[in-house]
Design a protein around this motif. Structure first.
Motif, PDB file in Angstrom:
ATOM      1  N   MET A  88      -3.769 -16.105 -10.221  1.00 57.17           N
ATOM      2  CA  MET A  88      -3.239 -14.952 -10.871  1.00 57.17           C
ATOM      3  C   MET A  88      -2.791 -14.028  -9.940  1.00 57.17           C
ATOM      4  SD  MET A  88      -6.518 -13.275 -12.558  1.00 57.17           S
ATOM      5  CE  MET A  88      -5.691 -11.661 -12.919  1.00 57.17           C
ATOM      6  N   GLY A  89      -2.207 -12.865 -10.136  1.00 60.68           N
ATOM      7  CA  GLY A  89      -1.770 -11.954  -9.349  1.00 60.68           C
ATOM      8  C   GLY A  89      -1.194 -10.825 -10.267  1.00 60.68           C
ATOM      9  N   ARG A  90      -1.290  -9.537 -10.098  1.00 57.53           N
ATOM     10  CA  ARG A  90      -0.737  -8.622 -11.139  1.00 57.53           C
ATOM     11  C   ARG A  90      -0.005  -7.677 -10.181  1.00 57.53           C
ATOM     12  NH1 ARG A  90      -5.345  -5.813 -13.141  1.00 57.53           N
ATOM     13  NH2 ARG A  90      -3.871  -4.719 -14.340  1.00 57.53           N
ATOM     14  N   ILE A  91       0.920  -6.828 -10.961  1.00 62.91           N
ATOM     15  CA  ILE A  91       1.538  -5.754 -10.105  1.00 62.91           C
ATOM     16  C   ILE A  91       1.209  -4.390 -11.139  1.00 62.91           C
ATOM     17  CG2 ILE A  91       3.703  -4.543  -9.746  1.00 62.91           C
ATOM     18  CD1 ILE A  91       4.995  -7.348  -9.698  1.00 62.91           C
ATOM     19  N   ILE A  92       0.741  -3.653 -10.468  1.00 56.31           N
ATOM     20  CA  ILE A  92       0.698  -2.087 -11.098  1.00 56.31           C
ATOM     21  C   ILE A  92       1.898  -1.262 -10.542  1.00 56.31           C
ATOM     22  CG2 ILE A  92      -0.832  -0.132 -11.433  1.00 56.31           C
ATOM     23  CD1 ILE A  92      -3.260  -1.909 -10.591  1.00 56.31           C
ATOM     24  N   GLY A  93       2.532  -0.632 -11.595  1.00 57.20           N
ATOM     25  CA  GLY A  93       3.696   0.351 -11.153  1.00 57.20           C
ATOM     26  C   GLY A  93       3.963   1.017 -12.396  1.00 57.20           C
ATOM     27  N   ASP A  94       4.872   2.340 -12.166  1.00 60.77           N
ATOM     28  CA  ASP A  94       5.072   2.888 -13.469  1.00 60.77           C
ATOM     29  C   ASP A  94       6.936   2.875 -13.727  1.00 60.77           C
ATOM     30  OD1 ASP A  94       5.865   4.684 -11.510  1.00 60.77           O
ATOM     31  OD2 ASP A  94       4.455   6.077 -12.012  1.00 60.77           O
ATOM     32  N   GLY A  95       7.515   2.108 -13.020  1.00 55.99           N
ATOM     33  CA  GLY A  95       8.846   2.253 -13.019  1.00 55.99           C
ATOM     34  C   GLY A  95       9.294   2.909 -11.949  1.00 55.99           C
ATOM     35  N   VAL A 113       5.536  -1.294  -1.356  1.00 54.36           N
ATOM     36  CA  VAL A 113       4.740  -2.311  -2.069  1.00 54.36           C
ATOM     37  C   VAL A 113       3.369  -2.140  -1.403  1.00 54.36           C
ATOM     38  CG1 VAL A 113       4.262  -4.677  -3.034  1.00 54.36           C
ATOM     39  CG2 VAL A 113       6.656  -3.694  -2.603  1.00 54.36           C
ATOM     40  N   SER A 114       2.079  -2.154  -2.033  1.00 56.74           N
ATOM     41  CA  SER A 114       1.010  -1.856  -1.090  1.00 56.74           C
ATOM     42  C   SER A 114       0.207  -2.753  -1.917  1.00 56.74           C
ATOM     43  CB  SER A 114       0.571  -0.566  -1.303  1.00 56.74           C
ATOM     44  OG  SER A 114       0.260  -0.062  -2.634  1.00 56.74           O
ATOM     45  N   LEU A 115      -1.363  -3.330  -1.231  1.00 52.69           N
ATOM     46  CA  LEU A 115      -2.163  -3.840  -1.439  1.00 52.69           C
ATOM     47  C   LEU A 115      -3.413  -3.501  -0.434  1.00 52.69           C
ATOM     48  CD1 LEU A 115      -2.320  -6.478   0.458  1.00 52.69           C
ATOM     49  CD2 LEU A 115      -0.627  -7.423  -1.117  1.00 52.69           C
ATOM     50  N   PHE A 116      -4.617  -3.926  -1.003  1.00 52.02           N
ATOM     51  CA  PHE A 116      -5.603  -3.907  -0.154  1.00 52.02           C
ATOM     52  C   PHE A 116      -6.223  -5.535   0.165  1.00 52.02           C
ATOM     53  CE2 PHE A 116      -6.373   0.233  -1.947  1.00 52.02           C
ATOM     54  CZ  PHE A 116      -6.528   0.817  -0.857  1.00 52.02           C
ATOM     55  N   ALA A 117      -6.112  -5.783   1.229  1.00 55.12           N
ATOM     56  CA  ALA A 117      -6.210  -7.566   1.614  1.00 55.12           C
ATOM     57  C   ALA A 117      -7.377  -7.687   2.329  1.00 55.12           C
ATOM     58  CB  ALA A 117      -5.373  -7.671   2.714  1.00 55.12           C
ATOM     59  N   ASP A 118      -8.321  -8.544   1.453  1.00 58.24           N
ATOM     60  CA  ASP A 118      -9.461  -9.185   1.732  1.00 58.24           C
ATOM     61  C   ASP A 118      -9.333 -10.209   2.973  1.00 58.24           C
ATOM     62  OD1 ASP A 118     -10.899  -7.665  -0.170  1.00 58.24           O
ATOM     63  OD2 ASP A 118     -11.152  -9.402  -1.621  1.00 58.24           O
ATOM     64  N   GLU A 119     -10.459 -10.474   3.703  1.00 56.61           N
ATOM     65  CA  GLU A 119     -10.059 -11.477   4.758  1.00 56.61           C
ATOM     66  C   GLU A 119      -9.141 -12.683   4.222  1.00 56.61           C
ATOM     67  OE1 GLU A 119     -11.161 -11.063   7.789  1.00 56.61           O
ATOM     68  OE2 GLU A 119     -10.392 -12.941   8.561  1.00 56.61           O
ATOM     69  N   TRP A 146       9.247   3.635  -7.525  1.00 62.45           N
ATOM     70  CA  TRP A 146       9.505   3.122  -6.323  1.00 62.45           C
ATOM     71  C   TRP A 146       8.062   2.389  -5.694  1.00 62.45           C
ATOM     72  CZ3 TRP A 146      12.898   6.712  -3.427  1.00 62.45           C
ATOM     73  CH2 TRP A 146      14.438   6.655  -3.804  1.00 62.45           C
ATOM     74  N   TYR A 147       6.886   2.840  -6.439  1.00 67.31           N
ATOM     75  CA  TYR A 147       5.577   2.391  -5.896  1.00 67.31           C
ATOM     76  C   TYR A 147       5.157   1.345  -6.580  1.00 67.31           C
ATOM     77  CZ  TYR A 147       5.967   6.499  -2.812  1.00 67.31           C
ATOM     78  OH  TYR A 147       6.589   7.281  -1.874  1.00 67.31           O
ATOM     79  N   PHE A 148       4.621  -0.008  -6.106  1.00 67.79           N
ATOM     80  CA  PHE A 148       4.158  -0.868  -6.751  1.00 67.79           C
ATOM     81  C   PHE A 148       2.777  -1.330  -5.858  1.00 67.79           C
ATOM     82  CE2 PHE A 148       8.643  -0.821  -7.294  1.00 67.79           C
ATOM     83  CZ  PHE A 148       8.741  -1.033  -8.548  1.00 67.79           C
ATOM     84  N   HIS A 149       1.733  -1.654  -6.622  1.00 69.80           N
ATOM     85  CA  HIS A 149       0.519  -2.134  -6.068  1.00 69.80           C
ATOM     86  C   HIS A 149       0.090  -3.486  -6.474  1.00 69.80           C
ATOM     87  CE1 HIS A 149      -3.091  -1.265  -3.915  1.00 69.80           C
ATOM     88  NE2 HIS A 149      -4.006  -1.473  -4.804  1.00 69.80           N
ATOM     89  N   ILE A 150      -0.196  -4.489  -5.730  1.00 71.13           N
ATOM     90  CA  ILE A 150      -0.532  -5.698  -6.220  1.00 71.13           C
ATOM     91  C   ILE A 150      -1.930  -5.786  -5.982  1.00 71.13           C
ATOM     92  CG2 ILE A 150      -0.238  -8.038  -5.265  1.00 71.13           C
ATOM     93  CD1 ILE A 150       2.729  -7.630  -4.372  1.00 71.13           C
ATOM     94  N   VAL A 151      -2.350  -6.442  -7.162  1.00 75.05           N
ATOM     95  CA  VAL A 151      -4.008  -6.387  -7.423  1.00 75.05           C
ATOM     96  C   VAL A 151      -4.151  -7.859  -7.969  1.00 75.05           C
ATOM     97  CG1 VAL A 151      -4.315  -4.100  -7.721  1.00 75.05           C
ATOM     98  CG2 VAL A 151      -3.681  -5.511  -9.649  1.00 75.05           C
ATOM     99  N   ASP A 152      -5.507  -8.096  -8.006  1.00 72.46           N
ATOM    100  CA  ASP A 152      -6.056  -9.298  -8.677  1.00 72.46           C
ATOM    101  C   ASP A 152      -5.494 -10.767  -8.272  1.00 72.46           C
ATOM    102  OD1 ASP A 152      -7.716  -7.904 -10.192  1.00 72.46           O
ATOM    103  OD2 ASP A 152      -6.668  -7.836 -11.930  1.00 72.46           O
ATOM    104  N   MET A 153      -5.267 -10.590  -7.195  1.00 76.13           N
ATOM    105  CA  MET A 153      -4.654 -12.116  -6.495  1.00 76.13           C
ATOM    106  C   MET A 153      -5.962 -13.146  -6.183  1.00 76.13           C
ATOM    107  SD  MET A 153      -1.388 -12.395  -5.504  1.00 76.13           S
ATOM    108  CE  MET A 153      -1.535 -13.787  -4.336  1.00 76.13           C
ATOM    109  N   ALA A 154      -5.680 -14.051  -6.906  1.00 72.82           N
ATOM    110  CA  ALA A 154      -6.975 -14.967  -6.913  1.00 72.82           C
ATOM    111  C   ALA A 154      -6.433 -16.498  -7.501  1.00 72.82           C
ATOM    112  CB  ALA A 154      -8.027 -14.634  -8.104  1.00 72.82           C
TER     113      ALA A 154
END
Ligand SMILES: CC(C)(COP(=O)(O)OP(=O)(O)OC[C@H]1O[C@@H](n2cnc3c(N)ncnc32)[C@H](O)[C@@H]1OP(=O)(O)O)[C@@H](O)C(=O)NCCC(=O)NCCS
Length: 90
Positions: free
Chosen positions: A1-8, A59-65, A10-18
């Motif tokens: 799975m993986g999700r995009i958080i955004g509000d329409g 597009v931003s995300l926090f990257a685990d190892e 220019w900023y998009f945050h990618i979360v829950d990549m698993a």
């Protein structure tokens, strides 16, 4: 799975990549990330004039190892030291 958080905008945050452990290292994470990035490319508003001249979706995300190599392969670069991610739990 993986999700995009955004509000329409220019900023998009990618979360829950698993990917389930038994299915990892088979290219699924790469396919999910490419699908999410293609959706952003399709749906993000076009770059406007002004700003820093680069324009387009941010597009931003926090990257685990575990994910760092995958993200780097798909074009992500570390934002520090120019910008440092900051977080807070409420
Ligand atoms: C991160 C994750 C989503 C990658 O999914 P995946 O389906 O295993 O990834 P892929 O098979 O598409 O591999 C893509 C790249 O990531 C690398 N990679 C995958 N798992 C890795 C791991 N545990 N450690 C280091 N690199 C890893 C692969 O080596 C591959 O690069 P390469 O083919 O050039 O070597 C998956 O490992 C996962 O769910 N991890 C646990 C949850 C997690 O940490 N999620 C948050 C990530 S920020």
């Amino acid at each position: 799975m993986g999700r995009i958080i955004g509000d329409g905008g220019w900023y998009f945050h990618i979360v829950d990549m698993a990917v389930l452990p038994e299915h990892q290292r088979r290219g699924l994470g790469d396919a999910i990330l490419k699908t999410l990035l293609a959706k952003i490319r399709r749906e993000a508003p076009p770059a406007g004039p002004g700003g820093d001249g680069r324009g387009g979706a941010y597009v931003s995300l926090f990257a685990d190892e575990a994910g760092r190599r995958l993200y780097a392969k798909n074009g992500f670069a570390e934002s520090a030291p120019k910008e440092l991610g900051m977080v807070m739990r409420l």
